[in-house]
Design an enzyme around this catalytic site. Structure first.
Site, mmCIF file in Angstrom:
data_model
loop_
_atom_site.group_PDB
_atom_site.id
_atom_site.type_symbol
_atom_site.label_atom_id
_atom_site.label_comp_id
_atom_site.label_asym_id
_atom_site.label_seq_id
_atom_site.Cartn_x
_atom_site.Cartn_y
_atom_site.Cartn_z
ATOM 1 N N ASP A 97 41.933 46.187 32.200
ATOM 2 C CA ASP A 97 43.480 46.592 32.994
ATOM 3 C C ASP A 97 43.647 47.861 32.291
ATOM 4 O O ASP A 97 43.946 47.732 31.317
ATOM 5 C CB ASP A 97 43.717 45.510 32.792
ATOM 6 C CG ASP A 97 44.789 45.193 34.537
ATOM 7 O OD1 ASP A 97 44.900 44.723 35.561
ATOM 8 O OD2 ASP A 97 45.463 46.674 34.794
ATOM 9 N N HIS A 110 39.686 40.532 43.643
ATOM 10 C CA HIS A 110 39.377 41.226 42.013
ATOM 11 C C HIS A 110 40.029 39.257 41.324
ATOM 12 O O HIS A 110 41.204 39.587 42.094
ATOM 13 C CB HIS A 110 39.984 42.110 41.508
ATOM 14 C CG HIS A 110 41.615 42.476 41.862
ATOM 15 N ND1 HIS A 110 41.927 43.118 42.832
ATOM 16 C CD2 HIS A 110 42.458 42.485 41.120
ATOM 17 C CE1 HIS A 110 42.987 43.055 42.439
ATOM 18 N NE2 HIS A 110 43.656 42.542 41.718
HETATM 19 P P1 5GP Z 1 46.845 43.107 41.842
HETATM 20 O O1 5GP Z 1 48.372 42.984 41.120
HETATM 21 O O2 5GP Z 1 46.345 44.027 42.740
HETATM 22 O O3 5GP Z 1 46.329 41.569 41.652
HETATM 23 O O4 5GP Z 1 46.594 43.590 40.278
HETATM 24 C C1 5GP Z 1 45.286 45.129 40.390
HETATM 25 C C2 5GP Z 1 45.862 45.071 38.523
HETATM 26 O O5 5GP Z 1 44.392 46.979 38.324
HETATM 27 C C3 5GP Z 1 46.215 45.770 38.411
HETATM 28 O O6 5GP Z 1 46.109 44.616 36.950
HETATM 29 C C4 5GP Z 1 46.338 46.922 37.352
HETATM 30 O O7 5GP Z 1 47.472 47.661 36.067
HETATM 31 C C5 5GP Z 1 45.337 46.897 37.533
HETATM 32 N N1 5GP Z 1 44.299 48.384 37.837
HETATM 33 C C6 5GP Z 1 45.045 49.356 38.721
HETATM 34 N N2 5GP Z 1 43.932 50.627 39.403
HETATM 35 C C7 5GP Z 1 43.281 50.846 38.382
HETATM 36 C C8 5GP Z 1 42.609 51.531 37.568
HETATM 37 O O8 5GP Z 1 41.977 52.312 38.226
HETATM 38 N N3 5GP Z 1 41.664 50.531 36.403
HETATM 39 C C9 5GP Z 1 42.060 49.746 35.806
HETATM 40 N N4 5GP Z 1 40.753 49.601 34.964
HETATM 41 N N5 5GP Z 1 42.789 48.560 36.386
HETATM 42 C C10 5GP Z 1 43.913 49.450 37.195
#
Ligand code: 5GP
Ligand code: ZN
Length: 110
Positions: free
Chosen positions: A30, A100
Site C-alpha cells: 500500500d 481489493h
Molecule cells: P480503500 O480505502 O479503497 O479500501 O483502499 C485503497 C487503498 O489503496 C488505500 O489504502 C491507498 O493507500 C491505496 N492506494 C491508492 N492508490 C494507490 C497507488 O497508486 N499505489 C498503491 N500502492 N496503493 C494505492
C-alpha cells in the site's frame, strides 16, 4: 476500466513493485501503509467491489484467499498474525472501486 488505478497497476501502466503476481491476481505494498506490513491484493479482473461478486467468481475468491496466505508468508507475518479486510462502499471507506483486500500485520492489533 480505462481510469481505474488498480487496473493500471495490474497492467504495469503505473510502475509498481509486485510482491506477488500470477495470471489472476497481483499483490503490492500500500502506498500509504497503516501498519508495518500493509499489502493490497487484487484480482486482475475489474470487479468494482465485494457487492459485485457473483457465483462466477467463486474460484477466483478461493484463489485470492490462497494468494493472501502466501503474501502473509512472504511478509513473515504468517505466525505473528495478520488481518485481512475489504472496504465495501463509500460508507465503509472504499476509495478505489476495484475489488481489493488489505493484509495488515507486523504490529499488535486490538
Ligand atoms: P480503500 O480505502 O479503497 O479500501 O483502499 C485503497 C487503498 O489503496 C488505500 O489504502 C491507498 O493507500 C491505496 N492506494 C491508492 N492508490 C494507490 C497507488 O497508486 N499505489 C498503491 N500502492 N496503493 C494505492
Ligand atoms: Zn480496475
Amino acid at each position: 476500466m480505462d481510469d481505474c488505478i488498480f487496473c493500471k497497476i495490474s497492467k504495469g501502466e503505473i510502475p509498481t513493485e509486485f510482491l506477488y503476481e500470477d495470471d489472476r491476481a497481483v499483490a503490492f505494498d500500500d502506498i500509504n501503509p497503516e501498519a508495518p506490513v500493509h499489502v493490497i491484493i487484487i484480482p486482475r479482473e475489474h470487479i468494482p467491489s465485494f457487492n459485485d461478486l457473483g457465483p462466477e467468481h467463486k474460484d477466483l475468491l478461493g484463489h485470492l484467499s490462497l494468494v493472501m496466505k502466501e503474501v502473509a508468508r512472504l511478509k513473515g507475518v504468517q505466525e505473528s498474525g495478520y488481518r485481512i479486510l475489504t472496504n465495501c462502499g463509500t460508507g465503509a471507506g472504499q476509495v478505489v472501486f476495484h475489488l481489493h483486500f488489505h493484509l495488515l500485520g507486523g504490529k499488535r492489533f486490538r
